[in-house]
Design a protein around this motif. Structure first.
Motif, short mmCIF file in Angstrom:
data_model
loop_
_atom_site.label_atom_id
_atom_site.label_comp_id
_atom_site.label_asym_id
_atom_site.label_seq_id
_atom_site.Cartn_x
_atom_site.Cartn_y
_atom_site.Cartn_z
N HIS A 122 -3.12 0.58 8.25
CA HIS A 122 -1.68 0.63 7.99
C HIS A 122 -0.88 0.21 9.22
O HIS A 122 0.10 -0.53 9.12
CB HIS A 122 -1.27 2.03 7.55
N ASP A 150 -0.43 -1.87 -0.37
CA ASP A 150 -1.71 -1.18 -0.17
C ASP A 150 -2.63 -1.46 -1.36
O ASP A 150 -2.18 -1.46 -2.51
CB ASP A 150 -1.47 0.34 -0.04
N ARG A 274 3.71 2.10 -1.50
CA ARG A 274 2.83 2.96 -0.69
C ARG A 274 3.05 4.44 -0.99
O ARG A 274 2.12 5.23 -0.91
CB ARG A 274 3.04 2.64 0.79
#
Ligand code: GCU
Length: 337
Positions: A122, A150, A274
């Motif tokens: 991340h 993601d 996310r």
């Protein structure tokens, strides 16, 4: 249903190519912005894109009308990238895996065991000094990457036996994404790589053309792969981001103040997607285990890591341009572990 979807997809795609759907992308007063992706309407990516639609229409609704097309309605990811390159559609979500065939430097994020942890993954993807050089380098390919999404961790799942070590992959046909790095990864791990588009995987599993696949947990539930595959093994071989790409001319023709609003919108997609991701993965795991009878295994990762190691070397040797990015990622790995 599948045949119907294919006919609809073909009809939509040709309508887009000939500009007949809405008169070359604009109604009388509004410019229609089309965004395609290959996930369901419950998927975090769709939810993130709906937030973008709402945001743009709230800020610039007199000028733009955003339409989000889920579930490969505009074709496979490869088709959608091509439609985005030509401007037949304006944006699509593509896995970083397939982008390497359009722009070689994207190889970097397809390397197995590149990131030491999700924290490191991340942090790297949020570091614009790292991503900008890639995201803004595809003018010649006709697109620009505007944000990342993601897509969790990729793991092997199979129909007939759990994968406890690379040896278990021998003789198995495993679907991989359509990228040379993924095919090579599978070769090193000892399985037989069967590249195909995401939408083909369910039928291929069901009809036993393949013995398994690899993906995050959502593929088990959202895409029904857990109906056929009862063994999911956390070997954690890749964290491959999804990337939202936009047509280069569309983006560079935006007025400066509009572009700022779009940039805010791109950040919003990333943020909403996310936020949804973690709970979506937990829910998928719970459903797969308790309603679909999928068993989750936790094999020793080291033999998988060792088998894949030569791929780092060969990719970096073949593409020295990405070495500085690789080194920057190692620094994050050391810092965040
Ligand atoms: C994930 C990813 C998609 C990708 C798919 C695949 O679902 O989010 O972008 O297309 O994997 O394996 O093809």
């Amino acid at each position: 249903m599948k045949v119907f979807k294919k006919i609809l997809t073909a009809a939509l795609a040709s309508a887009l190519c000939f500009g007949v759907l809405t008169g070359c992308g604009s109604t009388e007063s509004k410019r229609i912005i089309r965004i395609g992706h290959n996930q369901s309407q419950e998927h975090p990516t769709h939810i993130g894109l709906l937030a973008f639609e709402e945001f743009i229409e709230e800020k610039l609704g007199d000028k733009y009308d955003v339409e989000v097309y889920p579930s490969e309605l505009l074709g496979s990811q490869t088709d959608m990238v091509q439609l985005t390159q030509t401007g037949a559609i304006d944006f699509c979500v593509a896995s970083n895996a397939i982008l390497e065939t359009f722009s070689k430097n994207y190889e970097i994020f397809n390397l197995p065991y590149l990131f030491a942890s999700s924290e490191s993954y991340h942090a790297v993807m949020d570091d614009t000094e790292i991503t900008d050089q890639l995201f803004k380098s595809t003018e010649k390919a006709g697109f620009e990457s505007v944000t990342w999404l993601d897509a969790g961790t990729r793991n092997f799942y199979t129909v007939s036996k759990p994968i406890e070590s690379p040896e278990d992959l021998k003789g198995l046909k495993i679907r991989v994404q359509q990228s040379p790095t993924n095919v090579e990864m599978m070769r090193l791990l000892g399985g037989s790589a069967t590249p195909m588009g995401f939408g083909e995987v369910y039928t291929a599993l069901q009809s036993k053309i393949i013995d398994g696949a690899e993906n995050n947990e959502l593929a088990l539930t959202d895409n029904g792969h857990g109906e056929v595959c009862k063994y999911y093994s956390y070997d954690m071989h890749q964290m491959v981001p999804d990337i939202l790409i936009g047509n280069y001319s569309f983006l560079s023709d935006l007025q400066e103040d509009e572009r700022e609003i779009f940039e805010e919108g791109f950040k919003l997609i990333n943020q909403v997607q996310r936020e949804e991701w973690t709970s979506a993965v937990e829910a998928a795991k719970d459903r797969a285990q308790n309603e679909m009878g999928v068993t989750f295994n936790y094999p020793d990762q080291q033999p998988f890591v060792d088998a894949c190691a030569p791929l780092h070397e060969s990719v970096l040797e073949g593409n020295p341009d990405i070495v500085p990015i690789y080194e920057a990622i190692q620094e994050y790995n050391e810092k965040l572990g």
